[in-house]
Enzyme design. Structure first.
Site, short mmCIF file in Angstrom:
data_model
loop_
_atom_site.label_atom_id
_atom_site.label_comp_id
_atom_site.label_asym_id
_atom_site.label_seq_id
_atom_site.Cartn_x
_atom_site.Cartn_y
_atom_site.Cartn_z
N GLN A 84 0.99 -0.65 -0.48
CA GLN A 84 0.19 -0.06 0.02
C GLN A 84 1.04 1.39 -0.27
O GLN A 84 0.46 2.33 0.06
CB GLN A 84 -0.95 0.15 1.51
N HIS A 148 -1.34 -0.20 5.46
CA HIS A 148 -1.18 1.13 6.44
C HIS A 148 -0.32 2.04 6.96
O HIS A 148 0.32 2.10 7.37
CB HIS A 148 -1.54 -0.01 7.91
N GLU A 242 -14.62 2.70 9.83
CA GLU A 242 -15.01 3.65 11.07
C GLU A 242 -15.19 5.60 9.97
O GLU A 242 -14.03 5.75 9.05
CB GLU A 242 -14.32 4.09 11.97
N TYR A 252 -9.26 6.66 19.99
CA TYR A 252 -10.17 6.13 19.46
C TYR A 252 -10.04 4.34 18.95
O TYR A 252 -10.48 3.68 18.45
CB TYR A 252 -9.15 6.44 17.32
N TYR A 263 -9.80 -10.82 9.02
CA TYR A 263 -10.71 -10.32 7.78
C TYR A 263 -10.99 -12.78 7.67
O TYR A 263 -11.28 -12.63 7.19
CB TYR A 263 -9.24 -10.33 6.82
#
Lengths: 372, 132
Positions: A84, A148, A242, A252, A263
């Site tokens: 990513q 991430h 979210e 959070y 997953y």
């Protein structure tokens, strides 16, 4: 508990067998036109004062799109293009016309360890070359994990710069530890210095740029047009994406609390709430894999002003989220099935522009029903 | 209860077959980590993909019959039209930035999971010979 487990297994089964499409209805009251064709992964893009665009391609290229022509920008920092990671967001300084600063996030392998982590840079554009490059932040340590990097950038109305870094695939190590990077929203001055009133400034071991923590992977961040608050969304685990409103020093909760499961269908936490940890404004189950975020503030789309747009990588649409008194009351699919939605901006003309993987940047148009 | 049984049988179908060599088994185990890290978001936890968007890997004719093309796709990315189990996909997968070793491991994982039973090990040497 037994009933709960049974429900969970059942949910896992349903999830696996049906690919968990969500039930949001398709909105047919819009059209689109292709503006910038043939892009691979327009992770971020921004409009310059002359209405041309700078477009970040994840693989590490910046395209200057002006009057229908693409020109490659030179001097782009070397990116760690793996998983990513790559070249990520791009925004302009609020006073860009005066100072010319452009801000970029990217996965960088600077440093000693193998791998990469998210970096924030500012630079100026001169004759299509990035110059005066300054790395303002580089997260550590590097890791070869592909997940991430987070990476959205936003300026608030007071000139503070916020950016996000995801948990870098180390959910049990990074997000809850303020002495480590990853799983955080950061706040800096525009020159990269740390604001005196950042929440952890007096904690000798903390990463002092941290503004909030306990995040998984925020790939959407935007300023609320009326309240001026910083809104984010983040990729949760399965069933736990979210929307959050970012508050100073707040936790959070990832991965201590979550509405999602792994997953593969197994659980990693039993709780969805805990004292001292924030509840999301909204969560998506099934996950839509959100990326890109924008509020509609123009009058170009009758009845849509104030709605929030969130891209869905997984289900290939733009989620038009209707909010009422701080709650999500309705969701509809725009550009349904067009492709993996990566980035969304409202342009200077008040139209919504959407970056779609393996496609390009398209402009959403209202349907003029009355005129025919 | 039927759902639970069906789910469990799905899980059991992921088990490796007994005739795999130790080398292959170890590569598959490493490949599972690579898969979770780089592939699962689109191809899903059990290789089922998402119809019309991301092709399946589980019991996928393309994967099982086109070994070279599949390795090449993981190594360099893939774009354009392909047909998998009778469904046409016309999209693109970016290069993932994996080493030859990681490509071999993840290939061994997907070739030997979810009912796939290839058994013939992909080695880093085989991956290194595949040109763009």
């Amino acid at each position: 508990m037994k009933i709960k487990n049974y429900v969970l297994v059942l949910m896992a089964f349903v999830g696996i067998s049906s690919c968990a499409q969500d039930k949001n209805p398709v909105n047919t009251n819009h059209d689109f036109e292709m503006v910038v064709p043939e892009l691979t992964n327009p992770w971020g893009f921004v409009f310059l004062p002359d209405n041309s665009m700078l477009i970040n391609e994840k693989e590490g290229k910046i395209i200057h799109f002006k009057e229908g022509k693409k020109t490659g920008v030179e001097g782009v920092p070397e990116v760690y293009n793996r998983g990513q990671g790559g070249l990520l967001d791009i925004v302009l300084h609020p006073n860009y016309k005066e100072n010319g600063w452009i801000y970029l996030t990217y996965a960088s392998s600077d440093g000693e360890d193998e791998g990469g982590n998210t970096a924030l840079m500012r630079a100026k554009l001169e004759n299509n070359v990035l110059v005066n490059k300054e790395v303002l932040y580089k997260a550590t340590p590097n890791t070869t994990k592909g997940q991430h990097f987070g990476s959205r950038i936003v300026f608030d109305n007071n000139g503070y710069l916020y950016f996000t870094i995801g948990d870098r695939g180390d959910r049990d190590i990074n997000p809850q530890d303020i002495t480590r990077d990853g799983g955080k929203v950061y706040r800096l001055h525009d020159d990269g210095s740390i604001p005196e009133d950042n929440p952890f400034i007096n904690d000798p071991k903390a990463k002092k740029a941290i503004y909030s923590y306990g995040h998984r992977n925020p790939q959407g961040m935007v300023l609320h047009p009326i309240t001026g608050e910083v809104w984010t969304h983040e990729h949760g685990p399965r069933g736990g994406d979210e929307i959050n409103i970012i508050k100073k020093a707040a936790n959070y909760g990832w991965p201590v609390i979550s509405y999602g499961i792994n997953y593969v269908g197994t659980k990693f936490t039993d709780i969805t709430e805990k004292e001292g940890m924030e509840q999301p404004l909204h969560y998506w189950d099934p996950s839509i894999a959100p990326s890109g975020m924008a509020f509609i503030t123009s009058d170009n789309y009758p009845g849509w002003k104030g709605d929030l747009l969130v891209g869905s990588l997984k289900f290939l649409y733009v989620d038009k989220v209707v909010l009422k008194e701080g709650k999500v009351v309705k969701e509809e699919r725009l550009l349904d099935g067009l492709g993996r939605v990566r980035s969304i901006n409202q342009g200077p003309d008040g139209f919504i522009y959407v970056g779609i993987e393996n496609k390009g940047i398209v402009k959403i148009l209202p349907k003029n029903k009355g005129k025919k | 209860m039927i759902a639970v049984v069906a789910f469990l049988s799905l899980l059991l179908s992921c088990k490796t077959t007994p005739q795999q060599t130790l080398e292959l088994k170890e590569s598959i185990a490493r490949g599972a980590g690579v898969y979770e890290n780089f592939c699962m978001n689109c191809h899903m936890p059990n290789g089922e993909g998402i119809t019309n968007a991301f092709p399946p890997l589980a019991k996928a004719d393309y994967l099982m019959n086109k070994r070279r093309e599949s390795i090449k796709a993981v190594k360099y990315g893939l774009s354009g039209e392909i047909t998998v189990n009778g469904v046409t996909y016309n999209s693109s997968m970016a290069a993932l930035g994996l080493s030859d070793h990681e490509v071999a491991d993840v290939m061994n994982y997907v070739l030997n999971s979810w009912g796939n039973d290839d058994g013939k090990i992909v080695t880093p040497a085989e991956v290194s010979k595949i040109e763009p």
